[in-house]
Design an enzyme around this catalytic site. Structure first.
Site, PDB file in Angstrom:
ATOM      1  CB  ALA A  58      -0.929  -0.007   1.215  1.00 41.99           C
TER       2      ALA A  58
ATOM      3  CG  LEU B 245       0.631   2.638   4.159  1.00 44.20           C
ATOM      4  CD1 LEU B 245      -0.561   2.102   4.937  1.00 44.20           C
ATOM      5  CD2 LEU B 245       0.729   4.139   4.358  1.00 44.20           C
TER       6      LEU B 245
ATOM      7  CB  SER C  40       4.716  -3.680   5.230  1.00 44.32           C
ATOM      8  OG  SER C  40       4.970  -3.948   3.876  1.00 44.32           O
TER       9      SER C  40
ATOM     10  CD  GLU D 130      13.653  -2.655   1.442  1.00 43.71           C
ATOM     11  OE1 GLU D 130      13.455  -3.129   0.309  1.00 43.71           O
ATOM     12  OE2 GLU D 130      12.797  -2.654   2.347  1.00 43.71           O
TER      13      GLU D 130
ATOM     14  CG  ASP E  46      10.314   3.908   2.949  1.00 39.09           C
ATOM     15  OD1 ASP E  46       9.977   5.102   2.818  1.00 39.09           O
ATOM     16  OD2 ASP E  46      10.204   3.065   2.047  1.00 39.09           O
TER      17      ASP E  46
HETATM   18  C1  GLA Z   1       9.916   3.955  -1.454  1.00 37.12           C
HETATM   19  C2  GLA Z   1      11.393   3.940  -1.035  1.00 37.12           C
HETATM   20  C3  GLA Z   1      11.808   5.253  -0.394  1.00 37.12           C
HETATM   21  C4  GLA Z   1      11.403   6.450  -1.249  1.00 37.12           C
HETATM   22  C5  GLA Z   1       9.941   6.327  -1.680  1.00 37.12           C
HETATM   23  C6  GLA Z   1       9.546   7.402  -2.653  1.00 37.12           C
HETATM   24  O1  GLA Z   1       9.102   4.007  -0.323  1.00 37.12           O
HETATM   25  O2  GLA Z   1      11.637   2.880  -0.149  1.00 37.12           O
HETATM   26  O3  GLA Z   1      13.196   5.263  -0.140  1.00 37.12           O
HETATM   27  O4  GLA Z   1      12.251   6.607  -2.338  1.00 37.12           O
HETATM   28  O5  GLA Z   1       9.656   5.081  -2.279  1.00 37.12           O
HETATM   29  O6  GLA Z   1       9.607   8.646  -2.056  1.00 37.12           O
END
Ligand code: GLA
Length: 381
Positions: free
Chosen positions: A119, A121, A123, A157, A169
């Protein structure tokens, strides 16, 4: 959720461990700016991951995901990487911690979460920061600072999940604080908390429930376009380390030297970096109309220049505009997921109802609606 986890943990391992938690995030503005050295403006939310964990002295991890209903075991050497994607996040966090010279020993864990998957958000960041925090607490006497915990998640990641993401994030889920958004300069990692209690407005997420399969390769491609544009600009302006350092006119100078697609991506990013600063200024004045207008501009950029929106999200955005919602835009990486909407209290019910009805009628499935509560990030419970 905690009771359910404790029951499973007891059943599997016959003992009790400690509980750790972390959160998903929203981002008010500043999308795809993090890996370009620009600003972002996220906050942790009241949806996240809870894990029960206990060292087991076995030199391996035994993990159970309650949501997926799957048990996995893996060792802590590079060659022990599990194939299940959820387990790779935990494995990656262990490996990245070890690579930095810190300690990770075997442990047992059972965990569950309530961040909707796909979504936008984060996770995955919630999962990474829960385990990064726990491993720091259990095996390293909390010697690893929160910046490094966020970087451990980000490197997970990059190196174990194939997404060349920025730091937003993981930063939000490690640094999140109840009631506050965080303006982060992703180049210097300087950050500032902004209390966020917009009187008379609500933030609501409308989840299109659309997930695009190739999202991570498309994401990596966007990043490559930005780096290509930055490299071209750097030839004329050596001070440009990241695309966010470039002035708009410097981008125009190299337009004919780079693919048009890369030019459009870079045009969006340079505009977006400035919009984050404008939104912070507007917030300090209590000027939510400007905040909202910037959100619409971001949506336009993400849809037409960065091309990470989709039909469903554009539909929700257009509907918000038509109903005089103060601000609305696609949130997170894009390619599906949610719109984030800044809505006046008196319009909230009508907007949610109309969006649900019209979206369902057009796309044949209902969107999901989440109210946003800005909450704490990684912690021991
Ligand atoms: C994902 C990535 C972040 C960021 C956003 C876009 O959530 O994990 O690092 O680049 O996209 O702002």
């Amino acid at each position: 959720m905690k009771t359910k986890i404790a029951k499973k943990f007891q059943e599997l391992f016959g003992c009790e461990g400690d509980f750790f938690a972390s959160a998903g995030r929203i981002n008010l503005i500043g999308e795809h700016t993090d890996y370009n050295g620009g600003y972002v403006f996220p906050g942790a939310i009241d949806k996240g991951i809870i894990a029960e964990i206990k060292p087991n002295g076995l030199g391996k991890v035994r993990a159970f995901s309650l949501d997926i209903n799957e048990y996995v075991e893996f060792g802590l050497e590079e060659a022990d990487a599990p194939s299940q994607s959820w387990a790779r996040y935990i494995f990656g966090v262990c490996r990245e911690t070890i690579k930095r010279g810190f300690k990770v020993e075997g442990f047992d864990t059972a965990f569950a979460g309530d961040v909707p998957l796909g979504a936008g958000l984060s996770s995955s960041a919630a999962l990474e920061s829960t385990f990064a925090y726990a491993v720091n607490y259990l095996f390293n006497g909390e010697k690893i600072d929160r910046f490094e915990l966020a970087k451990i998640g980000q490197s997970t990641e990059h190196n174990y999940c194939g997404v060349k993401c920025g730091i937003m994030d993981q930063f939000a889920s490690c640094f999140g604080k109840k009631g506050a958004l965080i303006r982060l300069n992703c180049k210097t990692l300087e950050y500032k908390y902004f209390p966020f209690e917009p009187k008379g407005y609500k933030l609501v997420l409308i989840d299109s429930c659309v997930k695009h399969e190739l999202a991570s390769s498309a994401y990596n491609k966007r990043r490559a376009s930005c780096e290509n544009a930055a490299a071209a600009i750097r030839k004329n302006h050596p001070e440009v380390e990241f695309l966010s350092d470039a002035k708009r006119v410097w981008l125009d100078e190299v337009r004919s030297e780079i693919p048009e697609e890369d030019f459009l991506r870079a045009e969006y990013v340079i505009g977006e970096v400035q919009r984050v600063l404008d939104v912070c200024d507007a917030l300090e004045r209590g000027d939510y109309e400007t905040v909202g207008e910037m959100m619409y501009q971001t949506h336009f950029g993400l849809s037409k220049l960065y091309e990470v929106s989709c039909e469903e999200l554009d539909f929700l955005n257009k509907l918000a505009r038509k109903m005089d919602v103060t601000g609305s835009r696609v949130m997170g990486g894009g390619f599906g997921g949610c719109t984030i909407n800044l809505v006046k209290d008196e319009l909230y019910d009508a907007f949610v109802k109309t969006a649900t009805e019209q979206f369902s009628a057009k796309f044949g499935h209902a969107p999901k609606v989440y109210d946003v509560v800005i909450s704490d990030g990684a912690r021991k419970l």
